[in-house]
Design a protein around this motif. Structure first.
Motif, PDB file in Angstrom:
ATOM      1  N   VAL A  13       0.862  -1.184   0.000  1.00 25.50           N
ATOM      2  CA  VAL A  13       0.000   0.000   0.000  1.00 25.50           C
ATOM      3  C   VAL A  13       0.898   1.233   0.000  1.00 25.50           C
ATOM      4  N   PRO A  14       0.621   2.198  -0.866  1.00 27.61           N
ATOM      5  CA  PRO A  14       1.475   3.387  -0.870  1.00 27.61           C
ATOM      6  C   PRO A  14       1.319   4.195   0.415  1.00 27.61           C
ATOM      7  N   SER A  15       2.327   4.980   0.685  1.00 26.37           N
ATOM      8  CA  SER A  15       2.311   5.814   1.881  1.00 26.37           C
ATOM      9  C   SER A  15       1.162   6.829   1.815  1.00 26.37           C
ATOM     10  N   PRO A  16       0.530   7.143   2.955  1.00 25.83           N
ATOM     11  CA  PRO A  16      -0.528   8.171   2.961  1.00 25.83           C
ATOM     12  C   PRO A  16       0.003   9.542   2.546  1.00 25.83           C
ATOM     13  N   GLN A  17       1.340   9.721   2.658  1.00 32.65           N
ATOM     14  CA  GLN A  17       1.918  11.021   2.295  1.00 32.65           C
ATOM     15  C   GLN A  17       2.296  11.112   0.818  1.00 32.65           C
ATOM     16  N   ALA A  18       1.976  10.076   0.059  1.00 33.71           N
ATOM     17  CA  ALA A  18       2.434  10.044  -1.336  1.00 33.71           C
ATOM     18  C   ALA A  18       1.966  11.266  -2.124  1.00 33.71           C
ATOM     19  N   TRP A  19       0.691  11.630  -1.963  1.00 34.83           N
ATOM     20  CA  TRP A  19       0.172  12.753  -2.745  1.00 34.83           C
ATOM     21  C   TRP A  19       0.817  14.061  -2.310  1.00 34.83           C
ATOM     22  N   SER A  20       0.940  14.280  -1.016  1.00 27.12           N
ATOM     23  CA  SER A  20       1.537  15.532  -0.565  1.00 27.12           C
ATOM     24  C   SER A  20       3.001  15.616  -0.985  1.00 27.12           C
ATOM     25  N   CYS A  21       3.722  14.495  -0.944  1.00 25.10           N
ATOM     26  CA  CYS A  21       5.117  14.489  -1.407  1.00 25.10           C
ATOM     27  C   CYS A  21       5.179  14.842  -2.892  1.00 25.10           C
ATOM     28  N   LEU A  22       4.254  14.287  -3.645  1.00 23.76           N
ATOM     29  CA  LEU A  22       4.254  14.544  -5.083  1.00 23.76           C
ATOM     30  C   LEU A  22       3.948  16.010  -5.355  1.00 23.76           C
ATOM     31  N   GLN A  23       3.000  16.564  -4.593  1.00 21.60           N
ATOM     32  CA  GLN A  23       2.668  17.972  -4.761  1.00 21.60           C
ATOM     33  C   GLN A  23       3.879  18.857  -4.499  1.00 21.60           C
ATOM     34  N   GLU A  24       4.641  18.517  -3.456  1.00 20.28           N
ATOM     35  CA  GLU A  24       5.834  19.313  -3.149  1.00 20.28           C
ATOM     36  C   GLU A  24       6.824  19.257  -4.303  1.00 20.28           C
ATOM     37  N   LYS A  25       6.998  18.067  -4.849  1.00 21.66           N
ATOM     38  CA  LYS A  25       7.965  17.932  -5.951  1.00 21.66           C
ATOM     39  C   LYS A  25       7.468  18.672  -7.180  1.00 21.66           C
ATOM     40  N   LEU A  26       6.185  18.620  -7.440  1.00 20.60           N
ATOM     41  CA  LEU A  26       5.646  19.342  -8.587  1.00 20.60           C
ATOM     42  C   LEU A  26       5.796  20.844  -8.391  1.00 20.60           C
ATOM     43  N   ALA A  27       5.592  21.297  -7.159  1.00 17.62           N
ATOM     44  CA  ALA A  27       5.738  22.719  -6.871  1.00 17.62           C
ATOM     45  C   ALA A  27       7.182  23.163  -7.079  1.00 17.62           C
ATOM     46  N   ARG A  28       8.124  22.299  -6.662  1.00 18.86           N
ATOM     47  CA  ARG A  28       9.540  22.645  -6.848  1.00 18.86           C
ATOM     48  C   ARG A  28       9.873  22.694  -8.321  1.00 18.86           C
ATOM     49  N   GLN A  29       9.331  21.778  -9.071  1.00 13.77           N
ATOM     50  CA  GLN A  29       9.598  21.770 -10.512  1.00 13.77           C
ATOM     51  C   GLN A  29       9.016  22.994 -11.179  1.00 13.77           C
ATOM     52  N   ALA A  30       7.875  23.451 -10.668  1.00 12.79           N
ATOM     53  CA  ALA A  30       7.196  24.582 -11.292  1.00 12.79           C
ATOM     54  C   ALA A  30       7.897  25.892 -11.007  1.00 12.79           C
ATOM     55  N   SER A  31       8.717  25.936  -9.951  1.00 14.55           N
ATOM     56  CA  SER A  31       9.402  27.175  -9.578  1.00 14.55           C
ATOM     57  C   SER A  31      10.879  26.923  -9.462  1.00 14.55           C
ATOM     58  N   PRO A  32      11.561  26.664 -10.594  1.00 13.49           N
ATOM     59  CA  PRO A  32      12.989  26.403 -10.520  1.00 13.49           C
ATOM     60  C   PRO A  32      13.729  27.666 -10.108  1.00 13.49           C
TER      61      PRO A  32
END
Lengths: 325, 190
Positions: free
Chosen positions: A62-81
């Motif tokens: 089962v994936p971690s419950p934090q998977a979505w929030s972790c992904l959001q953080e990474k997407l946010a970092r990618q969006a603001s290099p």
């Protein structure tokens, strides 16, 4: 159809993936061949067992419950290099430094050495260009400072610079057993790989560090490293290949330094060519795994356990503070 | 939520829905491919980062969305295994009991553990087709699309995979004592 032809088709027959003609031919053969019937039964049993095993195993995952929030953080970092115009090619280079390993001991297909050398040399040349070509460095360094990391090794050590965002500070061993003659460094924003070996004693020391979002320790003998839970796994065998790099000359000036350091103190990466490759096989390998914050540290070695633990206990941050004259 | 997601557009909402719908499937596939909880978690992140980046390029006329998604997931896992290929024990070993109960030279008699070891000895290519077929139940034609190989190659790889598994199981379940965590040389895929 004869038995050799039929046996090649039995798995597809069970999977109902044969053409009508093939299926009819196989069925006709099975009607009169007991050996192939037994082979079919054995494959059918194995197929069911594999399918059942995979489903049971997947059900436990089962994936971690934090998977979505972790992904959001990474997407946010990618969006603001930090450096929007940072050349994509250079970003790719910093994300694709790796090392060459062979893991198979006999008979398996691997990445060819020539291709491996070429890739490694190309990456080293590109990294050196990023770090030391003045025009490139000036463009990047003015807006985004390099982070320098020093890794101990023969001749005083190696300094590696990584431009751009680095997600963690890699560790380096302050203690190395006597006789380790060479090393290789792989570094990108989320992974650091330090490889040492002693060709005289056929001993390896491979230290991997990886930024992770989830921590889990495998099963094994429980030990501690600097008071932190760790696991020791023994009885490993395999082989690794190292690219041997010739000694580097004196370091050129770092961006924050007026004069180069003496050669015995620093020898940063410069465009080099691989001089040789060594393949070391081991049968008494051990792996020590623990976490330092969100970084999973793994030491694979055929050193005695006591030496491995000593290396692990000696790990310190590799970053070098900027030199101010 | 970061800057890119502060004002969700239709695309971001679409992506969020895709993630929620497929995260379990992608994670389980990655877990079976990589046999490691930590690796599977990281792979899940990386796979969906790729999905986010490439979502606008998906063309429904070229195939099903799941096929496209499986291709990203499997290729990523194959790449991870290649790049971190060390013959070591998987990091998330699900032991039936505490490690202290198993001496270093125990011989596994657990059906699941034996099969797990045997699967672990398959090459990445053979492991991939086994998971795509016997976990995801994909037809050969779709497996061929996912892996970008001919259907005939799918057929031969599955045949080789099951025969290799049988040979490994015979070795592991036979009367040959084996030390724990010692893998055998891998099969040449083809």
């Amino acid at each position: 159809m004869k038995c050799p032809e039929v046996t090649q088709l039995l798995v597809a027959y069970l999977d109902n993936e044969l053409t009508l003609y093939e299926r009819a031919s196989v069925q006709k053969h099975l009607e009169r061949c007991e050996a192939c019937q037994q082979e079919l039964a054995a494959l059918a049993a194995l197929r069911s067992r594999v399918s059942r095993f995979l489903r049971v195993r997947a059900a436990q995952a089962v994936p971690s419950p934090q998977a979505w929030s972790c992904l959001q953080e990474k997407l946010a970092r990618q969006a603001s290099p930090l450096l929007p115009w940072f050349p994509a090619s250079l970003q790719c280079l910093t994300q694709n430094i790796g090392r060459i390993h062979q893991t198979l001991t006999g008979g398996a297909k691997m990445m060819k050495r020539g291709l491996a050398f070429t890739i490694l040399v190309a990456v080293l040349v590109a990294l050196a260009a990023v770090a030391f070509v003045p025009s490139v460095r000036a463009q990047v360094g003015d807006l985004l400072p390099f982070r320098w990391f020093r890794f101990g090794g023969p001749g005083g050590g190696v300094e590696v610079s990584v431009p751009g965002v680095v997600e963690f500070t890699p560790l380096r061993p302050a203690y190395l057993p006597e006789g380790f003659q060479a090393m290789a460094v792989g570094l990108n924003p989320e992974v650091a790989s330090l490889n040492y070996w002693n060709s005289a004693t056929n001993q390896i020391l491979m230290i991997d560090q990886q930024l992770v979002s989830t921590k889990s320790l495998p099963s094994g003998t429980k030990v501690t490293v600097k008071g932190e839970p760790a696991v020791l796994i023994t009885g490993l065998e395999g082989s690794v290949a190292f690219v041997s790099l010739p000694p580097t000359p004196a370091a050129p000036t770092r961006p924050d330094q007026d004069e180069p350091r003496p050669a015995q103190e620093t020898s940063p990466l410069e465009p080099v060519t691989a001089s040789s490759a060594e393949t070391i096989s081991y049968t008494d390998g051990k792996q020590l795994i623990w976490y330092v914050g969100n970084v999973r540290v793994s030491i694979l070695s055929n050193l005695p356990v006591e030496e491995m633990l000593k290396v692990a206990e000696s790990m310190v941050p590799a970053e070098v503070e900027p030199h101010h004259p | 939520m970061g800057p890119a997601l502060d004002h969700p557009t239709g695309d971001e909402e679409h992506f969020a829905a895709i993630f929620q719908q497929y995260k379990n499937l992608v994670y389980k596939t990655a877990y079976l491919m990589l046999d490691d909880v930590g690796e599977a978690e990281d792979a899940l992140q990386e796979i969906f980062l790729q999905v986010h980046k490439a979502l606008s390029t998906f063309d429904p006329e070229k195939g099903a969305f799941t096929t496209w998604l499986y291709r990203i997931a499997v290729n990523h896992c194959l790449s991870r295994r290649r790049n971190r290929r060390l013959f070591t024990v998987p990091l998330d070993r699900v032991a039936p009991s505490s490690p202290a109960e198993f001496p270093p030279d125990y011989r596994s008699v657990e059906d699941e553990e034996t099969l797990r070891q045997a699967l672990g000895r398959l090459s990445e290519k053979l492991r991939a087709v086994v998971i795509l077929r016997y976990y995801l139940d994909l037809p050969y034609a779709e497996i061929a699309q996912v892996l970008d190989i001919p259907v005939g190659t799918v057929k031969s790889r599955l045949n080789l995979a099951l025969r290799t598994l049988r040979r490994e199981l015979d070795s592991l379940e036979g009367n040959i004592p084996t030390a724990r965590h010692v893998p055998s040389p891998r099969e040449v895929a083809e």
